[in-house]
Design a protein around this motif. Structure first.
Motif, short mmCIF file in Angstrom:
data_model
loop_
_atom_site.label_atom_id
_atom_site.label_comp_id
_atom_site.label_asym_id
_atom_site.label_seq_id
_atom_site.Cartn_x
_atom_site.Cartn_y
_atom_site.Cartn_z
N GLU A 1 -5.18 5.57 -8.27
CA GLU A 1 -5.89 6.76 -7.75
C GLU A 1 -4.95 7.60 -6.90
O GLU A 1 -4.96 8.83 -6.97
N GLU A 2 -4.14 6.93 -6.09
CA GLU A 2 -3.27 7.65 -5.17
C GLU A 2 -2.23 8.50 -5.89
O GLU A 2 -1.93 9.62 -5.48
N THR B 1 -2.33 -1.76 -8.34
CA THR B 1 -3.74 -1.87 -8.00
C THR B 1 -4.47 -0.60 -8.41
O THR B 1 -3.85 0.43 -8.70
N GLU B 2 -5.78 -0.66 -8.42
CA GLU B 2 -6.59 0.50 -8.78
C GLU B 2 -6.42 1.62 -7.75
O GLU B 2 -6.37 2.80 -8.08
N SER B 3 -6.30 1.23 -6.49
CA SER B 3 -6.12 2.24 -5.44
C SER B 3 -4.79 2.96 -5.59
O SER B 3 -4.68 4.16 -5.34
N PHE B 4 -3.76 2.24 -6.03
CA PHE B 4 -2.46 2.87 -6.28
C PHE B 4 -2.57 3.88 -7.42
O PHE B 4 -2.00 4.98 -7.36
N LYS C 1 -6.11 -4.26 -15.47
CA LYS C 1 -5.60 -5.48 -14.83
C LYS C 1 -4.93 -6.42 -15.83
O LYS C 1 -4.16 -7.29 -15.45
N LYS D 1 0.86 -1.18 0.00
CA LYS D 1 0.00 0.00 0.00
C LYS D 1 0.89 1.23 0.00
O LYS D 1 2.03 1.19 0.47
N TYR E 1 -6.40 2.44 -14.51
CA TYR E 1 -5.66 1.22 -14.20
C TYR E 1 -6.30 0.07 -14.98
O TYR E 1 -7.53 -0.01 -15.10
#
Length: 804
Positions: free
Chosen positions: A780-781, A775-778, A789, A241, A787
């Motif tokens: 966004e961050e 990951t998708e959250s990465f 897959k 994360k 993103y």
């Protein structure tokens, strides 16, 4: 260390501890992005030795030498390909300085970053030779054992394992890396990897990297009943994360150790840590496992054969298996003609039709005059291995042909057959054993056909005894009932049924028959074949070599399985009956119509050799180039994407279909400019790159291929590309999209650097990212625009972002 000494360690039932992460620890020491890790280790040997020493002090029994990428292919990316021996010797010394004889040193082999033919340009032997070069250097350096880790391709894992086995007698452990869906990038599941690798000679099989330890518990539970060798696990400390701009593994050491204790409880024998773990994790793990006993490997694995992507368990009391007999040129003029021309169209058709009709294994025989049988057998094995998921039965009268096929086959094959003939016992049996294949035991001897049932039984028992010397058990052998025709021997059926009963009840061994032999020379053969099959199933038959396109035969088999309680709830019988009704309705409603478009099918099946010929036929029929692309090619590759998403297709099928599509597009593109009335639209530009410091590009290359197939103008910058070079290319080509790939946590932050630079330059390009650790959250961050897959998802993402 000898293999017996390694086995003795396991038999003590004490958990064996591996070390923890290397890459993330070296990064903490200051290893910069973009350098050759092995070269950096040698330049900072004292610091690396200190880290490894901490693992020894924490309780690690085995320390991995930092030789992960020290093979010729990978070192070649840094211009160091001539330093393989020198660097491996020095890297082993670094770890020996750390262990001081208090822990074992494992020579570490890893993926080369290249793909094996037919997915790549390099053949299997090149990979074996590259690994052998590294293995011999590591043996010279004094390693105690080998570990082959982080493998995504089962075929590449085989190459490394063969290299070790042919170079030394040291123990070797092999671990694969699986995604969250439980398969590798190439579609291999953990059971298939276990069956293939332990029979090829691995001394331990396991999983590393992939996920956190909690996700590995059900995997170990599933494969443990089939494991004849120790299972080893090296999980990450959870998944990475982003915290304050840094990739962090947030699973605490006590949680990690607790899950690892559960892993020991369900069957792991050897355990350690991968990304994100530290000496503190290993210390916590040692304390948590104190006094715990492991579950020893099983003495049996069951009768299992496998392809690269599927395992078939041959159970004596389960469903009857049909081995498709059609890939055999005997009596097939069209197949003979095509094999002489080097065409595999008929092979493809027979393979797909037989599987559709219910075959769970395919017999492959290409023996005929006018061809090089060995070369053709290898071609067919390579072709079928990427085309179908079912295991193959290798069938030839020539030992060298069988040996060549077994070497390239990326699974555990069935070999047809070994008899008591001297040449088979002395020459073929050792070869089949080397590659860990199952085999069909044919009750013949140099004297010819057995005179009676007692002689058949004697031959079976004698071959079993001789096979024991090569560590074969009864479950590894399938006995052929040796069917002869009732037209010349009235007792043929009764004698074969007696052999089947003897093997099932007395020996507890699976059996097989060449079904059609029983009716040879008689009329209405299908009736005799079907009647004999039902009798054989009642006697305990496990498998039949037959033509699955015979409706009468297949329904007789399914009916017999219901009556023998081999089909719980009669589900397979009901499904087969429903399929036949659906086929009849489809045929009736499509009379006089084209049921399937051959161009569409060619892309679905990956028929690259025929696609241009089929497109030419389509053009002659009046289809315009644009119509062929829009109506046949694009819908086909969309369908392939759907199959990939549903995990019906995996990377090999996706690649071959994409390459078929590419060949078709490249042929049609020049015609589009003159053959279509509509003005050609300007293609959107996509810049693609693997970020700086990362030399993995399999996923990126596939995205490039797929985007080109959909008409995008793709500029591929390659791998290990700096932020500055990416931005410069985006400006030069006025890019609409920038696609970034990364496989390692140590390089993923380069993506944030590119996103920031794109914003500062105020470029119009939207940035999309992907890769194993992303990951998708990465996304966004770090402010990326999207993103994906996988490759199919990347196409859809680009279309959405460009409003197409």
């Amino acid at each position: 260390m000898t293999r017996n000494e390694f086995k003795s360690l396991i038999e003590k039932k004490e958990p064996i501890l591996l070390d923890g992460a290397s890459g993330t620890e070296f990064q903490k020491l200051g290893m910069p992005i973009g350098v050759c890790p092995e070269k950096w280790v040698l330049e900072n040997a004292d610091a690396v030795t200190m880290v490894q020493r901490k693992y020894v002090e924490a309780g690690s029994n085995i320390i991995y030498a930092p030789t992960f990428g020290a093979n010729r292919f990978k070192l070649g990316d840094y211009g160091l390909e001539d330093k393989v021996v020198e660097m491996n010797l020095a890297l082993v010394q670094v770890t020996q300085n750390a262990t001081k004889g208090e822990a074992l040193v494992a020579g570490n082999l890893s993926p080369t970053g290249e793909q094996i033919y037919p997915l790549g340009d390099r053949v299997l032997e090149e990979f074996i030779d590259v690994y052998k070069e590294q293995v011999k250097a590591l043996v010279q350096g004094g390693v105690d054992l080998f570990v082959i880790e982080t493998m995504m391709s089962l075929q590449e894992a085989r190459a490394a394992l063969i290299a070790v086995k042919e170079s030394c007698d040291l123990p070797v452990m092999v671990s694969m890396t699986y995604d969250e869906s439980g398969v590798t990038l190439y579609g291999t599941d953990p059971l298939t990897a276990l069956i293939t690798l332990q029979n090829l000679g691995a001394d331990a099989v396991g999983i590393n990297c992939s996920t956190g330890p909690e996700k590995m518990i059900p995997i170990v539970e599933k494969i443990k009943p089939h494991a004849k060798v120790p299972i080893f696990i090296k999980p990450n400390a959870g998944l990475p994360k982003m915290i304050d701009g840094t990739a962090v593994y947030d699973m605490k050491s006590d949680t990690f150790a607790s899950y690892c204790k559960e892993l020991i409880g369900v069957g792991a024998n050897i355990i350690g840590g991968c990304c994100g773990t530290t000496p503190e994790y290993i210390k916590e793990l040692k304390d948590e496992l104190a006094g715990l006993k492991t579950i020893l490997p099983n003495t049996k694995q069951g009768s299992c054969i496998s392809s690269e992507r599927k395992t078939v368990v041959i159970d004596l009391d389960n469903e009857t298996r049909i081995v498709g007999e059609r890939i055999n040129p005997t009596g097939k003029k069209q197949l003979q003609a095509e094999l002489r021309e080097g065409s595999l169209d008929e092979v493809t058709r027979f393979a797909l039709e037989q599987i559709e009709m219910g075959a769970t294994i395919l017999d492959v025989n290409v023996g005929m005059n006018g061809i090089d049988e060995k070369e053709m057998m290898v071609r067919v094995i390579q072709h079928l291995s990427r085309l179908v998921d079912v295991p193959l039965c290798i069938d030839s009268s020539h030992i060298d042909v069988i040996e060549a096929a077994l070497r390239v086959y990326p699974g555990r094959a069935l070999v047809n057959s070994i008899s008591l003939e001297e040449v088979k016992i002395k020459e073929l049996l050792p070869i089949v054993a080397k590659y860990g294949a199952m085999f069909v035991l044919l009750p013949l001897s140099d004297k010819g056909l057995p005179k009676n049932i007692e002689e058949k039984k004697e031959i079976i028992q004698t071959v079993l005894e001789k096979a024991k010397a090569f560590n074969y058990q009864r479950e590894d052998i399938v006995v052929d009932g040796l069917v002869t025709t009732v037209a010349t021997n009235a007792l043929a059926a009764k004698e074969t049924l007696e052999v089947i009963r003897f093997c099932k009840e007395d020996l507890e061994m699976p059996t097989i028959v060449g079904l059609s032999n029983i009716s040879f020379g008689l009329p209405n053969r299908s009736y005799l074949n079907s009647a004999f099959l039902t009798m054989a199933i009642a006697s305990g038959l496990t498998m039949a070599i037959a033509n699955p396109s015979s409706e009468l035969l297949m329904m007789a088999m399914h009916s017999s399985d219901v009556l023998q309680n081999k089909d719980p709830g009669s589900m397979r019988y009901i499904r087969k009956s429903s399929e036949q009704q659906e086929e009849q309705v489809a045929l009736a409603s499509n009379q006089g119509k084209e049921v399937k478009n051959i161009i569409f099918e060619a892309v679905i099946k990956g028929n690259k050799d025929k696609i241009i010929e089929l497109i030419k036929e389509g053009l002659k029929e009046g289809h315009t180039p644009k119509h062929i692309i829009d109506t046949f090619l694009i819908p086909a590759i969309n369908k392939v994407g759907e199959l990939f998403d549903k995990q019906i297709y995996f990377l090999p099928q996706l690649i071959v279909s994409a390459e078929t599509m590419k060949a078709g597009i490249e042929f049609l593109e020049p015609l589009l400019k003159t053959g279509d009335s509509e003005e050609e639209e300007k293609k959107p530009v996509v810049i693609m790159a693997t970020v700086e410091g990362d030399i993995h590009d399999i996923g990126k290359n596939l995205v490039v291929l797929m985007l080109k197939n959909y008409g995008f103008n793709v500029v591929d910058l390659g791998k290990d590309v700096s932020c500055e070079a990416i931005v410069e290319a985006a400006i030069e080509y006025n890019a609409d999209i920038i696609g970034l790939s990364a496989l390692m946590t140590t390089t993923m932050m380069q993506m944030k650097k590119v996103v920031k630079a794109v914003g500062m330059e105020k470029l119009k390009a939207k940035v999309i990212i992907g890769g194993a650790v992303i990951t998708e959250s990465f996304a966004e961050e770090i402010g990326a625009d999207g993103y994906s897959k996988d490759a199919a998802d990347a196409v859809n993402l680009v279309k959405r972002l460009l409003n197409q």
